[in-house]
Every structure is written in C-alpha cells, then in structure tokens.
Design a protein around this motif. Structure first.
Motif, PDB file in Angstrom:
ATOM      1  N   LYS A   1       0.812  -1.211   0.000  1.00 48.84           N
ATOM      2  CA  LYS A   1       0.000   0.000   0.000  1.00 48.84           C
ATOM      3  C   LYS A   1       0.850   1.267   0.000  1.00 48.84           C
ATOM      4  O   LYS A   1       0.322   2.374   0.017  1.00 48.84           O
ATOM      5  N   GLY A   2       2.167   1.102  -0.001  1.00 52.57           N
ATOM      6  CA  GLY A   2       3.060   2.260   0.018  1.00 52.57           C
ATOM      7  C   GLY A   2       3.301   2.803   1.408  1.00 52.57           C
ATOM      8  O   GLY A   2       3.929   3.846   1.566  1.00 52.57           O
ATOM      9  N   HIS A   3       2.822   2.096   2.448  1.00 55.10           N
ATOM     10  CA  HIS A   3       3.001   2.557   3.810  1.00 55.10           C
ATOM     11  C   HIS A   3       4.346   2.075   4.354  1.00 55.10           C
ATOM     12  O   HIS A   3       4.746   0.930   4.131  1.00 55.10           O
ATOM     13  N   GLU A   4       5.023   2.952   5.092  1.00 56.43           N
ATOM     14  CA  GLU A   4       6.337   2.617   5.620  1.00 56.43           C
ATOM     15  C   GLU A   4       6.220   1.811   6.912  1.00 56.43           C
ATOM     16  O   GLU A   4       5.411   2.116   7.782  1.00 56.43           O
ATOM     17  N   ILE A   5       7.042   0.775   7.035  1.00 56.37           N
ATOM     18  CA  ILE A   5       7.105  -0.048   8.242  1.00 56.37           C
ATOM     19  C   ILE A   5       8.513   0.054   8.798  1.00 56.37           C
ATOM     20  O   ILE A   5       9.485   0.020   8.045  1.00 56.37           O
ATOM     21  N   SER A   6       8.622   0.180  10.109  1.00 53.25           N
ATOM     22  CA  SER A   6       9.925   0.191  10.763  1.00 53.25           C
ATOM     23  C   SER A   6       9.933  -0.875  11.844  1.00 53.25           C
ATOM     24  O   SER A   6       8.973  -0.988  12.616  1.00 53.25           O
ATOM     25  N   ALA A   7      11.003  -1.656  11.899  1.00 55.54           N
ATOM     26  CA  ALA A   7      11.090  -2.730  12.891  1.00 55.54           C
ATOM     27  C   ALA A   7      12.554  -3.014  13.188  1.00 55.54           C
ATOM     28  O   ALA A   7      13.455  -2.601  12.445  1.00 55.54           O
ATOM     29  N   ILE A   8      12.781  -3.703  14.306  1.00 55.70           N
ATOM     30  CA  ILE A   8      14.116  -4.176  14.652  1.00 55.70           C
ATOM     31  C   ILE A   8      14.108  -5.693  14.510  1.00 55.70           C
ATOM     32  O   ILE A   8      13.278  -6.377  15.114  1.00 55.70           O
ATOM     33  N   ASN A   9      15.039  -6.228  13.710  1.00 54.65           N
ATOM     34  CA  ASN A   9      14.993  -7.635  13.320  1.00 54.65           C
ATOM     35  C   ASN A   9      16.179  -8.432  13.851  1.00 54.65           C
ATOM     36  O   ASN A   9      17.313  -7.944  13.882  1.00 54.65           O
ATOM     37  N   ASP A  10      15.886  -9.670  14.238  1.00 55.19           N
ATOM     38  CA  ASP A  10      16.901 -10.698  14.444  1.00 55.19           C
ATOM     39  C   ASP A  10      16.621 -11.773  13.413  1.00 55.19           C
ATOM     40  O   ASP A  10      15.528 -12.355  13.383  1.00 55.19           O
ATOM     41  N   THR A  11      17.596 -12.055  12.535  1.00 53.96           N
ATOM     42  CA  THR A  11      17.365 -12.932  11.401  1.00 53.96           C
ATOM     43  C   THR A  11      18.378 -14.070  11.392  1.00 53.96           C
ATOM     44  O   THR A  11      19.584 -13.829  11.588  1.00 53.96           O
ATOM     45  N   PHE A  12      17.898 -15.286  11.175  1.00 54.39           N
ATOM     46  CA  PHE A  12      18.750 -16.468  11.257  1.00 54.39           C
ATOM     47  C   PHE A  12      18.569 -17.345  10.014  1.00 54.39           C
ATOM     48  O   PHE A  12      17.438 -17.663   9.645  1.00 54.39           O
ATOM     49  N   PRO A  13      19.669 -17.731   9.377  1.00 53.21           N
ATOM     50  CA  PRO A  13      19.544 -18.671   8.250  1.00 53.21           C
ATOM     51  C   PRO A  13      19.240 -20.074   8.790  1.00 53.21           C
ATOM     52  O   PRO A  13      19.649 -20.426   9.899  1.00 53.21           O
ATOM     53  N   ILE A  14      18.532 -20.853   8.002  1.00 49.61           N
ATOM     54  CA  ILE A  14      18.270 -22.254   8.341  1.00 49.61           C
ATOM     55  C   ILE A  14      19.189 -23.094   7.472  1.00 49.61           C
ATOM     56  O   ILE A  14      18.985 -23.208   6.256  1.00 49.61           O
TER      57      ILE A  14
END
Length: 442
Positions: A90-103
């Motif tokens: 929808k063109g709306h901005e999202i902000s988040a803090i991520n912890d990302t892990f490969p499998i």
C-alpha cells in the motif's frame, strides 16, 4: 505421512501466531513459508495472502538497503538487532528491529527466519547537532499548505495545547518542529515519542514523567495507538499540567492520523483526551490534495540529495512529473522523498530522472510514457447492454499477451530473466510468445 505433514504445519502456524513478536519464514528462494499474526499487524498485511510469494514482490526496500531475510540467506549467518524501514504493497512505511537467522542443514541453506519487534521510541532529547525543520523548509505554495503554515505560526504564538491531524507521511512531526523553533525554543528541548511504535509499558512511563521543566515541547505522535486506559491517564496528566502557571508549563503537541471525530466514533480516541488537547487544532493536508506542490517538492528533495550524494541532477522529466500527478500517494510526502532518493541512486551518469529510474513498485502501476507498446484497451473490461464486449477466453488471451509484453519490456527483452520473473521455463515463455506473435525488440 501426508496427514502428519499437514498436522505439523497446523501446529507450527498456531504456535507462532500466539508469539508476541513478528515471525516471517522464507525458503531458499525468498518465498514465504510462515507469516504470523503479529507480523501481519506490524506490516499492515491483514487482508493479503503472502504464502509462497516472493519477498521482493510484496515489499519495497530503500535502494541502499537489502532485506535482512535475503541477507541472511546469502551470508549464511545471523543478522542481529538491525533496524530496518521498508514499504508494504500500500506504500506505507514499516519500521522494525529484526533478528534474522539462516536455516542451514549440512551446509545447505534451506531458508531463513526473522523475528521482528516494533521500534520502541524513547523520549530522547534531540542532540544539538541535529537540525530541526523550521517553517522555511516547507516546500509548496498551494492554498492548503499556506493555510497550514499560517495556522501553525498562530499556534506558535499561543500557549495552547495543540492537536495536529493528518495522514501518515504528511509531515506532522516536521510541523511540530517548526512550531517549536518558531517559539524561539532550543532544538535540544524538543522531546518526542511515537505511540505507534511504543510498548504500553514505555508509553505509560512516558506519560507518568510528563512535567513542567524549563519550557520544553513534548511531541506525542499517533495518539490513536494508545490504549483507552493510557489515553485516560494522559488526559488527567494534561489537565493537571494545565492548572500550572504559564511560566511552569511545557508545550504539548499530540497527533492523529485521521479525523478526530471519526476516531472518537470508532472508539480509537477518548473523547476526554480530545477535549483536553484540542485547544487548537491544525490539519496537515495529504499530498494528493495538494498535487500542485509536487513539482516544487520533487525539486526540493533533488536539491537535498544532490548535496548528500555530491551529484548534480537537474530535475525530473515532464513525463515523470505527469505520472506523479496521476498517482494517489498513499505514503504522502515521505513516499515522494523516498521515491526521489531511490530514483537518484538509479541514475548513473544521467542528470534527469526518467521513467526507467523510478522504483520497481511504482513503474508497475504505469505504462512507460515513451514506449510504443500497445496498451490494453479499457473497453475490454466493459459490459454493455447486459452482454460482455468480448468472451472471457478472448480477454484472458489478450491480458496474457499484454502481461508478457510488459514483462519483456521491463527485463530489457532478456528471455531468461523474464521467464524467471513470470515463474515459467524459457521454453514455455518462447512458446507463449510465438502463440501471441510477440517478438524480441530489434
């Protein structure tokens, strides 16, 4: 075995839906496998099916950033505590803090899992080296923006509590900064909290600490995201502050992303809080309501990014400006700013922004103005006198031909890239091109 697999998938889906963190799992090709309820709420994707869709087909990232999920797939190592901002469909901005892990199993990357939390804004003072925006920084001369600036300056001359209303991305915080500076207050005494990105615990602490202290401005964004209980606490706190002498009082500015009356009627805004804070109300117009300002705004952002990137871009083409005027701008001025930034990073050695430099998600909404490719006849969708103007079979064939043409054009007539984007083999694409009489350019 099949039944066991279905049950296991159902158990996993139910389990991740009760977790109070956003969970997004993709396979090795970046296609969504799991996507929990909290992540849907954070990213505003409640009514959109993401399963088996490619990440980059759904979300738009800044040109100088890459999805942390895709980075984890490529690097084969965790990426922890990274703040990321991006746009949904929808063109709306999202902000988040991520912890990302490969499998990874036996050195083979099977996918990646991302755990996201909403950004908890803290009431930090703006440091002295960071400049706030004054009224001089506002671009545009439309009647609506002139009216807003006039009302903002009147508000700055008063001691009133202030409510700013406007859609996300219109610049409510920038207006609050302008009013703060117009009052002659120091930049370091502007304190802000965005309730949209704050936990209830943090918001409660912030409200409890509101008190008169050396003429500061407390900026409180998106009040509709506060629970009704916390809105009631805030209303009581502001009433208490109002009883102090003007020399002891701070300035309080609250914002809403919708009309306050609508917010009250829908139960998002407490009526008592509205009565307390709305001694003075200023409405910040959406970009689609002041499209006559788009050209000046685009030039303003180009000038700003020229300084940042050490470039000399002269402007945007008339065709691009025309498309901007046709667009609805759901992300408002903030979306235009990101649009200009992405386009300038895509320019290379050229100095005028053209259609080909615009972000992918935007180009998908419009035909290339300079293309000679035939567009679908709009009458194909019309039904006249109870009868369709063409059969469904005929329309689907025409739509398929058109979609393949546009995909070829976007991928510079590269068969391999186009086939991959359409999710088919090269042979299948070439067969369909032959069926529709489509030929490679040149």
């Amino acid at each position: 075995m099949r039944q066991d697999s279905i049950q296991r998938s159902a158990f996993i889906s139910s389990m991740i839906d009760v977790i109070d963190r956003g969970i997004h799992v993709v396979d090795a090709n970046g296609r969504t496998i799991f996507y929990n309820k909290k992540m849907r709420e954070m990213e505003g994707m409640d009514n959109i099916d993401l399963l088996d869709k490619r990440l980059l087909d759904v979300f738009q990232f800044h040109p100088d950033e890459q999805s942390t999920l895709l980075q984890a797939l490529a690097l084969k190592e965790p990426i922890l505590n990274v703040q990321q901002s991006y746009f949904n469909l929808k063109g709306h901005e999202i902000s988040a803090i991520n912890d990302t892990f490969p499998i990874v199993v036996e050195d083979v990357v099977l996918g990646a899992i991302e755990v996201s939390r909403e950004i908890t804004a803290v009431d930090q003072e703006i440091s002295s080296h960071k400049k706030l925006s004054s009224f001089d920084h506002w671009a545009g001369k439309s009647p609506l923006i002139n009216q807003m600036i006039t009302e903002g300056k009147r508000a700055a001359a008063s001691e009133d509590y202030l409510l700013l209303c406007g859609e996300a991305g219109t610049g409510k915080e920038l207006l609050a900064q302008s009013i703060h500076l117009e009052r002659g207050l120091h930049e370091s005494s502007f304190i802000g909290l965005d309730f949209r990105n704050s936990s209830d615990e943090r918001s409660k602490k912030f409200i409890g600490e509101l008190q008169g202290s050396n003429r500061k401005t407390y900026f409180m964004g998106h009040a509709e995201y506060l629970s009704i209980e916390l809105q009631r606490n805030l209303a009581k706190k502001l009433l208490k502050e109002k009883n102090k002498s003007r020399e002891e009082r701070d300035y309080f500015i609250l914002t809403l992303s919708e009309d306050p009356i609508d917010a009250i009627q829908s139960g998002k805004l407490l009526k008592e809080l509205y009565y307390v804070i709305s001694e003075r109300t200023v409405f910040v117009p959406s970009l689609r309501d002041r499209k006559e300002d788009i050209k000046e705004l685009a030039k303003y952002f180009i000038d700003q990014f020229n300084i940042r990137f050490q470039t000399s871009v002269s402007g945007a083409s008339e065709e691009v400006l025309q498309l901007f005027n046709e667009y609805d701008w759901p992300g408002n001025v903030r979306e235009l700013e990101h649009m200009m930034e992405a386009s300038m990073l895509a320019l290379g050695s050229e100095d005028v922004i053209a259609y080909s430099h615009l972000p992918h998600y935007f180009r998908l909404k419009f035909d290339d103005p300079s293309s000679n490719m035939p567009a679908l006849d709009g009458t194909a969708f019309m039904v006249k006198e109870g009868k369709a103007s063409q059969t469904l079979d005929s329309f689907l064939q025409e739509a398929e031909s058109y979609y393949i043409q546009k995909s070829l054009q976007y991928h510079d007539y590269n068969i391999t890239k186009t086939a991959d984007a359409l999710g088919m083999s090269r042979q299948n694409l070439q067969y369909r091109m032959k069926k529709h009489g489509l030929k490679l350019k040149g």
